[in-house]
Design a protein around this motif. Structure first.
Motif, PDB file in Angstrom:
ATOM      1  N   PHE A 165      -3.606  -4.044  -0.277  1.00 14.09           N
ATOM      2  CA  PHE A 165      -3.265  -5.289   0.204  1.00 14.09           C
ATOM      3  C   PHE A 165      -3.556  -6.741  -0.358  1.00 14.09           C
ATOM      4  O   PHE A 165      -4.738  -6.984  -1.001  1.00 14.09           O
ATOM      5  CB  PHE A 165      -3.320  -5.545   1.676  1.00 14.09           C
ATOM      6  CG  PHE A 165      -2.907  -4.492   2.538  1.00 14.09           C
ATOM      7  CD1 PHE A 165      -1.720  -3.898   2.404  1.00 14.09           C
ATOM      8  CD2 PHE A 165      -3.445  -3.806   3.857  1.00 14.09           C
ATOM      9  CE1 PHE A 165      -1.170  -3.023   3.130  1.00 14.09           C
ATOM     10  CE2 PHE A 165      -3.021  -2.910   4.469  1.00 14.09           C
ATOM     11  CZ  PHE A 165      -1.765  -2.374   4.124  1.00 14.09           C
ATOM     12  N   MET A 217      -3.727  -5.648   7.197  1.00 11.93           N
ATOM     13  CA  MET A 217      -3.833  -4.652   8.272  1.00 11.93           C
ATOM     14  C   MET A 217      -3.413  -4.870   9.748  1.00 11.93           C
ATOM     15  O   MET A 217      -3.000  -3.494  10.441  1.00 11.93           O
ATOM     16  CB  MET A 217      -5.639  -4.199   8.306  1.00 11.93           C
ATOM     17  CG  MET A 217      -5.965  -3.545   7.064  1.00 11.93           C
ATOM     18  SD  MET A 217      -5.152  -1.542   7.291  1.00 11.93           S
ATOM     19  CE  MET A 217      -6.168  -1.099   8.636  1.00 11.93           C
ATOM     20  N   PRO A 272      -5.863  -8.273   2.947  1.00 15.86           N
ATOM     21  CA  PRO A 272      -6.523  -6.983   3.700  1.00 15.86           C
ATOM     22  C   PRO A 272      -6.498  -7.124   5.310  1.00 15.86           C
ATOM     23  O   PRO A 272      -5.842  -6.510   5.999  1.00 15.86           O
ATOM     24  CB  PRO A 272      -7.800  -6.406   3.107  1.00 15.86           C
ATOM     25  CG  PRO A 272      -7.855  -6.972   1.747  1.00 15.86           C
ATOM     26  CD  PRO A 272      -7.056  -8.369   1.845  1.00 15.86           C
ATOM     27  N   PRO A 331      -6.526  -0.466   2.864  1.00 20.51           N
ATOM     28  CA  PRO A 331      -6.430  -1.922   2.925  1.00 20.51           C
ATOM     29  C   PRO A 331      -6.836  -2.659   1.414  1.00 20.51           C
ATOM     30  O   PRO A 331      -6.289  -3.794   1.343  1.00 20.51           O
ATOM     31  CB  PRO A 331      -7.419  -2.298   3.959  1.00 20.51           C
ATOM     32  CG  PRO A 331      -8.363  -1.304   3.945  1.00 20.51           C
ATOM     33  CD  PRO A 331      -7.718  -0.043   3.624  1.00 20.51           C
ATOM     34  N   HIS A 332      -7.386  -1.838   0.699  1.00 18.15           N
ATOM     35  CA  HIS A 332      -7.694  -2.598  -0.757  1.00 18.15           C
ATOM     36  C   HIS A 332      -6.407  -2.801  -1.721  1.00 18.15           C
ATOM     37  O   HIS A 332      -6.561  -3.605  -2.607  1.00 18.15           O
ATOM     38  CB  HIS A 332      -8.674  -1.694  -1.550  1.00 18.15           C
ATOM     39  CG  HIS A 332      -9.944  -1.416  -0.833  1.00 18.15           C
ATOM     40  ND1 HIS A 332     -10.809  -2.442  -0.780  1.00 18.15           N
ATOM     41  CD2 HIS A 332     -10.730  -0.234  -0.257  1.00 18.15           C
ATOM     42  CE1 HIS A 332     -12.010  -2.029  -0.142  1.00 18.15           C
ATOM     43  NE2 HIS A 332     -11.899  -0.811   0.327  1.00 18.15           N
ATOM     44  N   ASP A 363       0.484  -1.245   0.018  1.00 18.92           N
ATOM     45  CA  ASP A 363       0.183   0.084   0.097  1.00 18.92           C
ATOM     46  C   ASP A 363       0.867   1.325   0.143  1.00 18.92           C
ATOM     47  O   ASP A 363       1.334   1.493   1.211  1.00 18.92           O
ATOM     48  CB  ASP A 363      -0.830  -0.014   1.095  1.00 18.92           C
ATOM     49  CG  ASP A 363      -1.703   1.430   1.281  1.00 18.92           C
ATOM     50  OD1 ASP A 363      -1.938   1.718   0.215  1.00 18.92           O
ATOM     51  OD2 ASP A 363      -2.023   1.825   2.466  1.00 18.92           O
TER      52      ASP A 363
END
Length: 222
Positions: free
Chosen positions: A89, A96, A92, A86-87, A37
């Protein structure tokens, strides 16, 4: 109230607090970047420049108020949260949790580093320099490093409380089954209210203090 003492203590704790909360947030963004990210990097938050991270209330006003109200016994603060998407990852929930753990882990590493510098640099050096240097240089640095240990351990322990939006809540969600994680996620809008209630009633201490004692005990073994 001894204002001279308060000003002296603020001068000693200000730098360790600033370093602790800034590196805490940078660690979140750096770990997220390594996991795919780039949001924090694109927004210029992977920097040690304090201006990019300072939150007027959380970084300056709140720590000062807590210091004065508790007579220097408890100080807590925070920087502007580092944005994470998180999108970006691959996983996610897991990533996170790992990104969230990066902040407290960094604080524990800072506490360990402070102890190492104290034991193996500052204290030995005091035996080889003049009394004047000890008083003017070594002693203030020892006090700052000692404060750094306490501040970083408390910051890590507080953030590890398993309540969203704290890091501990993010980590917990990464380990729970999806159904239970989603149930906890729905409580996030009320998270700060829950945290404030726990702090005001003293209940937070029952969660934080065992962690503080554990970390201090482990660090003391170094």
């Amino acid at each position: 109230m001894d204002f001279a003492h308060i000003i002296r203590q603020i001068a000693i704790t200000a730098v360790p607090i600033l370093i602790a909360i800034i590196l805490h947030e940078v660690a979140h963004g750096f770990v997220a970047y390594k996991l795919g990210d780039p949001t924090a990097k694109m927004l210029g938050r992977l920097t040690l420049n304090p201006i990019a991270h300072i939150d007027m209330f959380g970084t300056i006003i709140m720590p000062l108020l807590l210091f004065v109200v508790t007579n220097g016994q408890f100080v807590f603060g925070y920087a502007k949260p580092v944005p994470i998407n998180p999108h970006n990852f691959k996983n996610p929930r897991r990533d996170m949790a790992i990104s969230a753990a990066g902040g407290p882990a960094t604080n524990i590493l800072l506490a360990i580093l402070s102890v190492l510098v104290l034991k193996y640099a500052m204290i030995p050096a005091s035996a080889f320099v003049s009394e004047d240097i000890v008083v003017k240089v070594i002693k203030p640095l020892v006090m700052m490093l000692t404060a750094s240990v306490t501040i970083n351990v408390i910051l890590a322990s507080f953030n590890l409380m398993p309540i969203l939006p704290l890091d501990g809540g993010r980590v917990l969600m990464g380990f729970l089954p999806e159904r239970q994680a989603n149930a906890i996620g729905r409580l996030e809008p009320f998270g700060m209210i829950i945290i404030l209630i726990l702090v005001m009633t003293g209940m937070a201490g029952y969660i934080i203090m065992p962690l503080v004692k554990l970390f201090l005990g482990l660090i003391d073994m170094i």
